[in-house]
Motif scaffolding. Sequence first.
Motif, short mmCIF file in Angstrom:
data_model
loop_
_atom_site.label_atom_id
_atom_site.label_comp_id
_atom_site.label_asym_id
_atom_site.label_seq_id
_atom_site.Cartn_x
_atom_site.Cartn_y
_atom_site.Cartn_z
N ARG A 181 14.26 -15.97 24.12
CA ARG A 181 15.69 -15.99 24.45
C ARG A 181 16.52 -16.31 23.32
NH1 ARG A 181 16.72 -17.79 30.64
NH2 ARG A 181 15.92 -15.71 31.77
N GLY A 182 17.24 -15.50 22.80
CA GLY A 182 18.15 -16.03 21.47
C GLY A 182 17.99 -16.30 20.50
N ARG A 183 16.76 -16.48 20.18
CA ARG A 183 16.33 -16.74 18.81
C ARG A 183 15.59 -16.02 17.94
NH1 ARG A 183 11.02 -18.10 17.72
NH2 ARG A 183 9.93 -18.00 19.54
N LYS A 184 15.88 -15.97 16.77
CA LYS A 184 15.33 -14.90 15.72
C LYS A 184 13.70 -15.18 15.52
CE LYS A 184 17.63 -13.82 12.20
NZ LYS A 184 18.18 -13.62 10.50
N GLN A 185 13.08 -14.07 15.36
CA GLN A 185 11.62 -14.30 15.43
C GLN A 185 11.14 -13.51 14.21
OE1 GLN A 185 9.30 -13.74 19.02
NE2 GLN A 185 11.08 -12.68 19.58
N ARG A 186 10.27 -13.85 13.53
CA ARG A 186 9.60 -13.10 12.25
C ARG A 186 8.04 -13.10 12.48
NH1 ARG A 186 10.41 -12.96 5.75
NH2 ARG A 186 12.04 -11.56 6.46
N GLU A 187 7.91 -11.91 12.33
CA GLU A 187 6.18 -11.65 12.66
C GLU A 187 5.89 -10.83 11.23
OE1 GLU A 187 4.09 -12.73 14.55
OE2 GLU A 187 5.45 -13.69 15.90
N SER A 188 4.64 -10.77 10.82
CA SER A 188 4.33 -9.98 9.54
C SER A 188 2.77 -9.22 9.78
CB SER A 188 3.86 -10.92 8.51
OG SER A 188 5.18 -11.49 7.79
N GLN A 189 2.89 -8.24 9.26
CA GLN A 189 1.60 -7.59 9.32
C GLN A 189 1.23 -6.78 7.72
OE1 GLN A 189 1.05 -5.14 12.57
NE2 GLN A 189 -0.81 -4.08 11.97
N THR A 190 -0.24 -6.82 7.46
CA THR A 190 -0.52 -6.41 6.14
C THR A 190 -1.18 -5.06 6.45
OG1 THR A 190 -0.84 -8.54 5.17
CG2 THR A 190 -1.88 -6.64 4.07
N VAL A 191 -0.62 -3.85 5.43
CA VAL A 191 -1.45 -2.70 5.56
C VAL A 191 -2.06 -2.41 4.24
CG1 VAL A 191 0.51 -1.50 4.95
CG2 VAL A 191 -0.98 -0.33 6.31
N THR A 192 -3.39 -1.57 4.44
CA THR A 192 -3.87 -1.45 2.97
C THR A 192 -3.93 0.05 2.63
OG1 THR A 192 -5.97 -1.21 4.17
CG2 THR A 192 -5.53 -3.17 3.23
N PHE A 193 -3.87 0.49 1.37
CA PHE A 193 -3.76 1.86 0.95
C PHE A 193 -5.11 2.16 0.24
CE2 PHE A 193 0.47 0.75 1.93
CZ PHE A 193 1.09 1.89 2.19
N GLY A 194 -5.35 3.40 -0.15
CA GLY A 194 -6.38 3.76 -0.98
C GLY A 194 -6.37 3.57 -2.26
N SER A 195 -5.32 3.06 -3.13
CA SER A 195 -5.12 2.76 -4.33
C SER A 195 -4.23 1.32 -4.49
CB SER A 195 -5.07 3.94 -5.24
OG SER A 195 -3.79 4.44 -4.82
N THR A 196 -4.20 1.08 -5.83
CA THR A 196 -3.20 0.03 -6.10
C THR A 196 -1.74 0.41 -5.80
OG1 THR A 196 -4.61 -0.93 -7.97
CG2 THR A 196 -2.29 -1.56 -8.12
N VAL A 197 -0.90 -0.27 -5.16
CA VAL A 197 0.45 -0.09 -4.93
C VAL A 197 1.33 -0.68 -6.02
CG1 VAL A 197 2.30 -0.78 -3.22
CG2 VAL A 197 -0.12 -0.01 -2.25
N GLN A 198 2.16 0.09 -6.45
CA GLN A 198 3.26 -0.28 -7.70
C GLN A 198 4.26 -0.70 -6.98
OE1 GLN A 198 2.39 -0.73 -10.60
NE2 GLN A 198 0.17 0.20 -10.25
N LYS A 199 4.95 0.17 -5.95
CA LYS A 199 6.23 -0.09 -5.29
C LYS A 199 5.82 0.16 -3.79
CE LYS A 199 11.01 0.86 -5.42
NZ LYS A 199 12.20 1.70 -6.10
N ALA A 200 6.89 -0.43 -2.97
CA ALA A 200 6.44 -0.10 -1.56
C ALA A 200 8.08 -0.22 -0.75
CB ALA A 200 5.58 -1.30 -0.90
N GLU A 201 8.34 0.31 0.09
CA GLU A 201 9.50 0.12 0.98
C GLU A 201 9.20 0.24 2.32
OE1 GLU A 201 12.65 -0.50 -0.07
OE2 GLU A 201 12.26 -0.35 -2.26
N ALA A 202 9.76 -0.55 3.28
CA ALA A 202 9.45 -0.54 4.62
C ALA A 202 10.57 0.35 5.30
CB ALA A 202 9.32 -1.68 5.28
N MET A 203 10.29 1.15 6.34
CA MET A 203 11.38 1.97 7.24
C MET A 203 10.94 1.56 8.82
SD MET A 203 10.65 5.81 6.70
CE MET A 203 9.33 6.69 7.18
#
Length: 85
Positions: free
Chosen positions: A16-38
């Motif tokens: 109730r009424g408090r900000k929460q933060r959760e994280s998760q990691t995802v992997t790709f098939g090759s090295t990532v240079q830049k990422a955006e979340a949507m």
Amino acid sequence: MAVEFRQLTIHFDPTRGRKQRESQTVTFGSTVQKAEAMLKGFRLRYNNGDHHVLEQEVDLDITRISGNAVTVAADFLLRDGSGQH
């Protein structure tokens, strides 16, 4: 430059009424240079009566890129106007 997408789901515990933060990691098939979340979707549901919503927040941030791994953090806040802040 190839573009790849990954879908993930981040769950939050009920609170109730408090900000929460959760994280998760995802992997790709090759090295990532830049990422955006949507945000693909957002569902808000109350299981009792009418609610006057005072504040809603959903915010996504890329917090880390390491090789082929990307960590996404989500901030989530729901606060209704019934005085239960």
